[in-house]
Design a protein around this motif. Structure first.
Motif, short mmCIF file in Angstrom:
data_model
loop_
_atom_site.label_atom_id
_atom_site.label_comp_id
_atom_site.label_asym_id
_atom_site.label_seq_id
_atom_site.Cartn_x
_atom_site.Cartn_y
_atom_site.Cartn_z
N PHE A 28 0.84 -1.18 0.00
CA PHE A 28 0.00 0.00 0.00
C PHE A 28 0.89 1.24 0.00
O PHE A 28 1.88 1.31 0.73
CB PHE A 28 -0.90 0.01 1.24
N VAL A 29 0.51 2.23 -0.80
CA VAL A 29 1.21 3.51 -0.83
C VAL A 29 0.78 4.33 0.38
O VAL A 29 -0.42 4.43 0.69
CB VAL A 29 0.91 4.28 -2.13
N LEU A 30 1.75 4.90 1.07
CA LEU A 30 1.46 5.77 2.21
C LEU A 30 1.20 7.18 1.71
O LEU A 30 2.07 7.80 1.08
CB LEU A 30 2.63 5.77 3.18
N ASP A 31 0.00 7.70 2.00
CA ASP A 31 -0.41 9.01 1.50
C ASP A 31 -0.18 9.08 -0.01
O ASP A 31 -0.65 8.22 -0.73
CB ASP A 31 0.33 10.12 2.27
N THR A 32 0.57 10.05 -0.46
CA THR A 32 0.79 10.17 -1.91
C THR A 32 2.12 9.55 -2.34
O THR A 32 2.55 9.72 -3.48
CB THR A 32 0.78 11.66 -2.32
N GLY A 33 2.78 8.85 -1.42
CA GLY A 33 4.04 8.19 -1.76
C GLY A 33 5.23 9.08 -1.48
O GLY A 33 5.10 10.18 -0.94
N PRO A 34 6.43 8.62 -1.83
CA PRO A 34 6.71 7.40 -2.57
C PRO A 34 6.79 6.15 -1.71
O PRO A 34 6.94 5.04 -2.23
CB PRO A 34 8.09 7.69 -3.18
N HIS A 35 6.69 6.30 -0.37
CA HIS A 35 6.91 5.14 0.50
C HIS A 35 5.69 4.23 0.55
O HIS A 35 4.55 4.66 0.37
CB HIS A 35 7.28 5.63 1.90
N THR A 36 5.98 2.96 0.83
CA THR A 36 4.94 1.94 0.85
C THR A 36 5.06 1.10 2.12
O THR A 36 6.09 1.11 2.81
CB THR A 36 5.05 1.01 -0.37
N VAL A 37 4.00 0.36 2.41
CA VAL A 37 3.99 -0.59 3.51
C VAL A 37 3.39 -1.88 2.98
O VAL A 37 2.57 -1.86 2.06
CB VAL A 37 3.18 -0.06 4.71
N GLY A 38 3.83 -3.01 3.54
CA GLY A 38 3.31 -4.29 3.09
C GLY A 38 2.71 -5.07 4.24
O GLY A 38 3.08 -4.89 5.41
N VAL A 39 1.76 -5.96 3.90
CA VAL A 39 1.16 -6.86 4.89
C VAL A 39 1.17 -8.27 4.30
O VAL A 39 0.70 -8.48 3.19
CB VAL A 39 -0.28 -6.45 5.25
N ILE A 40 1.74 -9.20 5.07
CA ILE A 40 1.76 -10.60 4.67
C ILE A 40 0.76 -11.34 5.55
O ILE A 40 1.02 -11.60 6.72
CB ILE A 40 3.18 -11.19 4.81
N ALA A 41 -0.40 -11.65 4.97
CA ALA A 41 -1.52 -12.20 5.73
C ALA A 41 -1.70 -13.68 5.42
O ALA A 41 -2.71 -14.10 4.85
CB ALA A 41 -2.79 -11.42 5.42
N SER A 42 -0.72 -14.48 5.83
CA SER A 42 -0.76 -15.90 5.52
C SER A 42 -1.93 -16.62 6.17
O SER A 42 -2.37 -17.66 5.66
CB SER A 42 0.55 -16.57 5.98
N VAL A 43 -2.45 -16.09 7.26
CA VAL A 43 -3.52 -16.77 7.99
C VAL A 43 -4.90 -16.31 7.52
O VAL A 43 -5.74 -17.12 7.14
CB VAL A 43 -3.37 -16.54 9.51
N THR A 44 -5.14 -15.00 7.52
CA THR A 44 -6.50 -14.52 7.22
C THR A 44 -6.75 -14.26 5.74
O THR A 44 -7.90 -14.19 5.33
CB THR A 44 -6.80 -13.23 8.01
N ALA A 45 -5.71 -14.11 4.96
CA ALA A 45 -5.87 -13.88 3.52
C ALA A 45 -4.78 -14.64 2.76
O ALA A 45 -3.88 -14.04 2.18
CB ALA A 45 -5.83 -12.40 3.19
N PRO A 46 -4.82 -15.98 2.79
CA PRO A 46 -3.77 -16.78 2.17
C PRO A 46 -3.61 -16.47 0.69
O PRO A 46 -4.58 -16.17 -0.01
CB PRO A 46 -4.25 -18.22 2.38
N PHE A 47 -2.37 -16.57 0.21
CA PHE A 47 -2.04 -16.29 -1.19
C PHE A 47 -1.47 -17.52 -1.86
O PHE A 47 -0.64 -17.43 -2.76
CB PHE A 47 -1.06 -15.12 -1.25
#
Length: 345
Positions: free
Chosen positions: A247-266
């Motif tokens: 996800f882009v934080l505000d207008t960027g350029p920085h981002t954050v990630g979420v690895i949801a192996s349990v509730t949203a498996p990929f």
């Protein structure tokens, strides 16, 4: 020598669901310089014997065969891979490989302790990028979580990585209710200050003591809700086979990630295989079965070409038996016998 499956020359590692495997995670050791409570107990650990740990030659051998089969990315993990004195040699030998005519990528997952003193040799050896684990920015909490007073060393490693050419730089944190859930914003701000991406990981049932409790796990939605109070979050398109939603934080350029192996498996996009430090191939982080490569690699009666075939056959067998998903949310789910430190991240 037959292992039950004849390798198919000229084809990649494709499972029965059509997933093409291009990423091999190689654990270099089960030992670690920390004792994170969600990973291993402080005392009483039973370590792999030194003789069972794969050598640099053996790791390079497996990596060469895997590259010939279409693996383009190799992640070196542990335990703590910086405990290997031959780490730079391993990086160099794997980074020299090519897959499909192109150079492979070699990355490292580490707790950062000791990274500052070794980062120049690792970059020179061909390391592409690094992920550094940090669950808290509070020294007292770090000691409580890891049983070691080493936060300053981790921060030194992050600083060294930020000053290097290794990009993108990623920081990983396991999000835990009542433990570090009040530090999510602080951790993101730490990452932003070092031109890095913070990635929050849902706590998974991979502790050696099998004490995982779903109620202590901070979920994807809860993580995003907390971050959403500080920043606007816009999804980054084109996730592909990456484990993290970004996800882009505000207008960027920085981002954050979420690895949801349990509730949203990929799992449907998984392209990863794992090789443990003692030469066992796992098709999934949560697999309950492993296939042994070490015996064939150390069989001196076999010519090298036959050992290549044996390695290829084991890799294909592992991929061929891979399940559709890890089934964490199934009532009959069984936690792997090995803990995370012995499997590799």
């Amino acid at each position: 020598m037959s292992l039950g499956v004849e390798p198919t020359s000229g084809t990649g590692l494709v499972d029965s669901f059509g997933r093409v495997h291009t990423d091999l995670r190689i654990s270099l050791t089960d030992r670690c310089s920390l004792r994170c409570t969600y990973c291993m107990p402080e005392q009483g650990n039973v370590w792999l014997t030194r003789s069972s740990i794969m050598s640099a030659d053996e790791i390079a051998h497996v990596a060469r065969v895997a590259a010939d089969l279409g693996v383009t990315s190799f992640r070196l993990t542990g335990g703590e891979p910086l405990l290997r004195v031959d780490l730079a040699e391993i990086v160099s030998r794997v980074a020299a490989l090519r897959s499909g005519g192109a150079p492979v990528e070699v990355t490292l997952t580490t707790n950062g302790i000791g990274l500052a003193s070794r980062i120049d040799e690792l970059v020179a050896a061909g390391l592409s990028r690094v992920n550094i684990s940090i669950d808290t920015v509070r020294a007292d909490r770090f000691l409580s979580l890891t049983k070691r007073d080493r936060l300053a060393d981790v921060l030194e490693g992050i600083g060294a990585a930020a000053a290097s050419s290794l990009r993108p730089l990623k920081l990983n944190a396991v999000a835990m209710r009542g433990v570090n859930d009040d530090e999510l914003v602080d951790l993101v701000e730490l990452a932003v200050a070092h031109d890095a991406e913070m990635r929050f990981i849902e706590q998974m049932p991979l502790d050696a003591g099998h004490q995982w409790d779903r109620s202590t796990m901070l979920t994807r939605d809860e993580i995003l809700a907390v971050l959403g109070e500080r920043w606007s979050l816009a999804p980054v398109p084109g996730r592909g086979d990456a484990p993290a939603e970004r996800f882009v934080l505000d207008t960027g350029p920085h981002t954050v990630g979420v690895i949801a192996s349990v509730t949203a498996p990929f799992c449907s996009a998984c392209n990863r295989l794992r090789l443990t430090a003692d030469g066992q191939v796992r098709s999934c982080l949560f697999a309950t079965d492993e296939l042994d490569l070490l015996q064939s690699l150390r069989d001196e009666t076999l010519p090298e070409a036959d050992r290549d075939v044996a390695v290829e056959t084991v890799l294909r067998r592992s991929v061929g038996a891979k399940l559709a998903g890890h089934a964490i949310n199934d009532p009959l789910f069984l936690q792997p016998v090995r803990g995370m430190n012995a499997i590799g991240g």
